[in-house]
Write a protein that holds these residues in place. Structure first.
Motif, mmCIF file in Angstrom:
data_model
loop_
_atom_site.group_PDB
_atom_site.id
_atom_site.type_symbol
_atom_site.label_atom_id
_atom_site.label_comp_id
_atom_site.label_asym_id
_atom_site.label_seq_id
_atom_site.Cartn_x
_atom_site.Cartn_y
_atom_site.Cartn_z
ATOM 1 N N VAL A 53 -16.392 -48.740 21.327
ATOM 2 C CA VAL A 53 -16.623 -48.971 19.901
ATOM 3 C C VAL A 53 -16.013 -47.796 19.138
ATOM 4 C CG1 VAL A 53 -18.382 -49.310 18.106
ATOM 5 C CG2 VAL A 53 -18.780 -50.205 20.409
ATOM 6 N N ILE A 54 -15.114 -48.114 18.211
ATOM 7 C CA ILE A 54 -14.472 -47.055 17.413
ATOM 8 C C ILE A 54 -14.861 -47.250 15.946
ATOM 9 C CG2 ILE A 54 -12.256 -45.985 16.733
ATOM 10 C CD1 ILE A 54 -12.655 -45.814 19.752
ATOM 11 N N ASP A 55 -15.394 -46.178 15.339
ATOM 12 C CA ASP A 55 -15.671 -46.206 13.898
ATOM 13 C C ASP A 55 -14.326 -46.013 13.209
ATOM 14 O OD1 ASP A 55 -16.241 -45.499 11.233
ATOM 15 O OD2 ASP A 55 -18.219 -44.740 11.789
ATOM 16 N N VAL A 56 -13.839 -47.050 12.518
ATOM 17 C CA VAL A 56 -12.486 -46.966 11.941
ATOM 18 C C VAL A 56 -12.434 -46.023 10.733
ATOM 19 C CG1 VAL A 56 -11.668 -49.204 12.807
ATOM 20 C CG2 VAL A 56 -12.839 -49.110 10.613
ATOM 21 N N ASN A 57 -13.579 -45.700 10.153
ATOM 22 C CA ASN A 57 -13.596 -44.745 9.030
ATOM 23 C C ASN A 57 -13.294 -43.329 9.512
ATOM 24 O OD1 ASN A 57 -14.316 -46.806 7.338
ATOM 25 N ND2 ASN A 57 -16.494 -46.310 7.330
ATOM 26 N N THR A 58 -13.880 -42.987 10.634
ATOM 27 C CA THR A 58 -13.734 -41.609 11.141
ATOM 28 C C THR A 58 -12.767 -41.533 12.331
ATOM 29 O OG1 THR A 58 -15.604 -41.961 12.616
ATOM 30 C CG2 THR A 58 -16.091 -41.005 10.449
ATOM 31 N N ASN A 59 -12.423 -42.696 12.871
ATOM 32 C CA ASN A 59 -11.601 -42.802 14.080
ATOM 33 C C ASN A 59 -12.280 -42.149 15.295
ATOM 34 O OD1 ASN A 59 -9.326 -44.048 15.081
ATOM 35 N ND2 ASN A 59 -8.093 -42.158 15.035
ATOM 36 N N GLN A 60 -13.600 -42.113 15.260
ATOM 37 C CA GLN A 60 -14.375 -41.509 16.354
ATOM 38 C C GLN A 60 -14.999 -42.603 17.207
ATOM 39 O OE1 GLN A 60 -15.239 -37.934 16.945
ATOM 40 N NE2 GLN A 60 -13.315 -37.859 15.810
ATOM 41 N N ARG A 61 -15.142 -42.291 18.487
ATOM 42 C CA ARG A 61 -15.793 -43.251 19.375
ATOM 43 C C ARG A 61 -17.308 -43.221 19.165
ATOM 44 N NH1 ARG A 61 -14.822 -44.509 25.642
ATOM 45 N NH2 ARG A 61 -16.463 -46.066 25.839
ATOM 46 N N VAL A 62 -17.907 -44.390 19.177
ATOM 47 C CA VAL A 62 -19.373 -44.513 19.099
ATOM 48 C C VAL A 62 -19.810 -45.011 20.472
ATOM 49 C CG1 VAL A 62 -21.308 -45.638 17.927
ATOM 50 C CG2 VAL A 62 -19.221 -45.140 16.641
ATOM 51 N N TRP A 63 -20.687 -44.233 21.138
ATOM 52 C CA TRP A 63 -21.073 -44.590 22.513
ATOM 53 C C TRP A 63 -22.214 -45.593 22.514
ATOM 54 C CZ3 TRP A 63 -18.027 -42.769 26.362
ATOM 55 C CH2 TRP A 63 -17.175 -41.730 26.046
ATOM 56 N N VAL A 64 -22.046 -46.656 23.298
ATOM 57 C CA VAL A 64 -23.095 -47.683 23.412
ATOM 58 C C VAL A 64 -23.262 -48.075 24.876
ATOM 59 C CG1 VAL A 64 -22.794 -48.645 21.092
ATOM 60 C CG2 VAL A 64 -21.454 -49.560 22.979
ATOM 61 N N CYS A 65 -24.480 -48.603 25.206
ATOM 62 C CA CYS A 65 -24.788 -48.895 26.609
ATOM 63 C C CYS A 65 -24.694 -50.378 26.953
ATOM 64 C CB CYS A 65 -26.170 -48.364 26.960
ATOM 65 S SG CYS A 65 -27.502 -49.248 26.139
ATOM 66 N N CYS A 66 -24.790 -51.257 25.947
ATOM 67 C CA CYS A 66 -24.846 -52.700 26.245
ATOM 68 C C CYS A 66 -24.300 -53.488 25.055
ATOM 69 C CB CYS A 66 -26.288 -53.105 26.547
ATOM 70 S SG CYS A 66 -27.326 -53.139 25.070
ATOM 71 N N PRO A 67 -24.094 -54.800 25.221
ATOM 72 C CA PRO A 67 -23.579 -55.601 24.097
ATOM 73 C C PRO A 67 -24.537 -55.612 22.901
ATOM 74 C CG PRO A 67 -23.442 -56.835 26.149
ATOM 75 C CD PRO A 67 -24.240 -55.608 26.448
ATOM 76 N N GLY A 68 -25.859 -55.468 23.163
ATOM 77 C CA GLY A 68 -26.835 -55.440 22.066
ATOM 78 C C GLY A 68 -26.657 -54.188 21.218
ATOM 79 N N CYS A 69 -26.608 -53.042 21.870
ATOM 80 C CA CYS A 69 -26.442 -51.774 21.144
ATOM 81 C C CYS A 69 -25.067 -51.699 20.466
ATOM 82 C CB CYS A 69 -26.641 -50.593 22.087
ATOM 83 S SG CYS A 69 -28.355 -50.406 22.613
ATOM 84 N N MET A 70 -24.100 -52.392 21.089
ATOM 85 C CA MET A 70 -22.733 -52.448 20.540
ATOM 86 C C MET A 70 -22.772 -52.986 19.099
ATOM 87 S SD MET A 70 -19.827 -54.697 22.423
ATOM 88 C CE MET A 70 -20.198 -56.293 21.685
ATOM 89 N N LEU A 71 -23.673 -53.939 18.840
ATOM 90 C CA LEU A 71 -23.798 -54.501 17.492
ATOM 91 C C LEU A 71 -24.882 -53.782 16.679
ATOM 92 C CD1 LEU A 71 -23.361 -58.339 18.164
ATOM 93 C CD2 LEU A 71 -21.624 -56.657 17.552
ATOM 94 N N ARG A 72 -25.840 -53.150 17.374
ATOM 95 C CA ARG A 72 -26.886 -52.428 16.644
ATOM 96 C C ARG A 72 -26.319 -51.224 15.894
ATOM 97 N NH1 ARG A 72 -31.697 -51.498 20.850
ATOM 98 N NH2 ARG A 72 -32.372 -50.024 19.275
ATOM 99 N N VAL A 73 -25.282 -50.585 16.463
ATOM 100 C CA VAL A 73 -24.726 -49.381 15.816
ATOM 101 C C VAL A 73 -24.020 -49.700 14.503
ATOM 102 C CG1 VAL A 73 -24.523 -47.975 17.911
ATOM 103 C CG2 VAL A 73 -22.610 -49.442 17.222
ATOM 104 N N VAL A 74 -23.791 -51.011 14.256
ATOM 105 C CA VAL A 74 -23.157 -51.410 12.987
ATOM 106 C C VAL A 74 -24.052 -50.988 11.804
ATOM 107 C CG1 VAL A 74 -22.363 -53.418 11.624
ATOM 108 C CG2 VAL A 74 -21.841 -53.269 14.056
#
Lengths: 263, 217
Positions: free
Chosen positions: B51-72
């Motif tokens: 998961v890459i935050d396109v505003n900061t171009n930084q990687r956001v670390w996630v553990c599962c598909p659920g958290c992948m969308l929770r970080v939004v």
């Protein structure tokens, strides 16, 4: 039952505990029964017999202390094998109710068994084994704990199965005053393992020191050795308390740091 | 001699304790955590979800598909690359673009999220599937033991909801970031316990270490 090398070791340690306890328990009882009426010669024979039993008890207690440390490692290793479990809370739910009681028992085994070992160490260093009767009585008094300790291990590891369990966050929500202790110690701030070990040993040495003081005042024969052991236990208690406090500082820093990744 | 032995035992145990501490300290700072739930990121998780935050171009670390969308909830503009939970690298990557907290594109559009966490409340029950075949296999077996990048080797609970990314995002975004560090009251109580043990240690030392008697000539 989930068969892994660690659960198998825990089962083996449990059964070996039963065997050693069954061997030593009756012999300790015989010593208590005979010692009051024993002649000098019989007393010498009982003393020899006690040395053999106490060696077996040493093995038994050391096995149980090792099992109490392995208990946490085993539970940690079961996390990926239980659906829904994200920490040891989930593993304990899968093995409830034995697991929960076992958690409590495992916290006191070093304190209790270690107490006997320290007293036996003094007894071995004094001529005539003056604590022989007290140690035999104390061992018999500890047998219920050994039975509970061993039974809970066997019951837990034989019943734990890969059932679906909820994550600890169901109970320990963001609003909870305390975090999940398993996540906190084993995942969020694992430096606390070192803090708890340091403080735990300090508490054990303190209590053992006062128990030795009690026996030293009761049995004049062990006064010299007892005082020397008390001195060492007190130094160790203070040493481990200082060590725990030294490790506590980076542990607190670790907890306070933001939960964002560093890479 | 015996004093030296006690000192040596203490030193060995102290070194072991400090060694464990240093190891875990390194582990903690050396391994990233899931920003949504705080779970430590394994190499498999790292390979499965990018998961890459396109505003900061930084990687956001996630553990599962659920958290992948929770970080939004904290990163409304993200580019997501995920591997199918059954096929792994044998299937094309799933690419999801999210802007201002809403799904802009999902490639392939047949992508589904198996949200077992809705039943178990655990990230280990979440999967992502590239198509219906993968959905069926994951519902039936939970994981593919031939996929070397499998993250969670567990069955899925009965009644696991199968949702499109569009359907899953609002509820997961609402759940948001769940990981919060322990409260100050909790930390203070730990410090107080530590101080008490230290005082007890000092008291024990004073009480049990009697001065050695001196002989008068």
């Amino acid at each position: 039952m989930i068969w892994t090398p660690l659960t198998a070791i825990m089962i083996i340690l449990g059964f070996s505990g039963v065997v050693l306890m069954l061997y030593t328990g009756p012999k300790a009882y015989i010593i208590i029964k005979k010692i009051s009426k024993a002649s000098l010669e019989e007393k010498y024979e009982l003393e020899k017999s006690f040395y053999l039993i106490s060696t077996v008890i040493w093995v038994l207690f050391i096995v149980r202390i090792i099992a109490s440390v392995l208990f946490w490692a085993t539970n940690e290793s079961l996390i990926p094998l239980i659906p829904g479990a994200m920490c040891q809370f989930g593993v304990n739910q899968a093995g409830a109710p034995w697991s929960w009681i076992d958690n409590g028992v495992k916290l006191i085994v070093l304190l209790v068994y270690g107490n006997w070992l320290v007293l036996d160490l003094i007894n071995r260093r004094v001529k005539g084994a003056p604590l022989m009767k007290s140690l035999s009585k104390l061992f018999l008094a500890f047998i219920p704990l050994i039975i509970i300790d061993v039974f809970l291990d066997l019951a837990f590891y034989f019943t734990v199965s890969p059932v679906v369990v909820p994550c600890c966050r169901v109970v320990f929500t963001a609003e909870s005053p305390v975090p999940c202790p398993y996540c906190f110690i084993f995942h969020d701030a694992p430096l606390f393992i070192a803090v708890i070990s340091g403080y735990g040993l300090s508490i054990c040495f303190t209590i053992w020191g006062f128990v030795v003081k009690h026996y030293t005042s009761k049995y004049k024969e062990i006064e010299e050795v007892g005082t020397s052991v008390m001195r060492k236990l007190a130094i160790l208690a203070l040493g481990f308390a200082i060590l725990g406090t030294v490790v506590l500082i980076p542990a607190i820093i670790q907890v306070m740091s933001p939960a964002v990744p560093v890479h | 001699m015996k004093e030296k032995l006690i000192f040596a035992i203490f030193a060995v145990v102290a070194i072991v304790i400090i060694g464990i501490g240093v190891y875990y300290y390194y582990t903690y700072y050396g391994v990233p955590r899931c920003e949504a739930c705080g779970m430590l990121i394994t190499p498999e998780m790292d390979a499965n979800f990018k998961v890459i935050d396109v505003n900061t171009n930084q990687r956001v670390w996630v553990c599962c598909p659920g958290c992948m969308l929770r970080v939004v909830a904290a990163h409304p503009n993200v580019h997501i690359e995920a591997l199918d939970s059954w096929y792994g690298t044998s299937a094309p990557k799933i690419i999801i673009e999210i802007r201002n907290g809403t799904v802009v594109s999902v490639d392939p559009p047949t992508t589904k999220i198996l949200l077992g966490a809705a039943i178990t409340n655990s990230c280990s029950s979440n999967r992502i599937a590239i198509n219906d075949t993968s959905v069926e296999l994951l519902l039936k077996y939970g994981y593919n033991d031939k996929n070397p990048l499998t993250v969670f080797k567990t069955q899925l609970p009965a009644g696991t909801p199968v949702l499109t990314i569009d359907q899953a995002l609002p509820r997961l975004k609402a759940k948001g970031i769940a990981y919060v560090p322990p409260s100050m009251a909790f930390i203070t109580s730990i410090i107080v316990i530590g101080i008490v043990i230290l005082i007890v240690g000092a008291f024990t030392y004073k009480k049990l270490v009697k001065p050695t008697p001196t002989t008068t000539k």
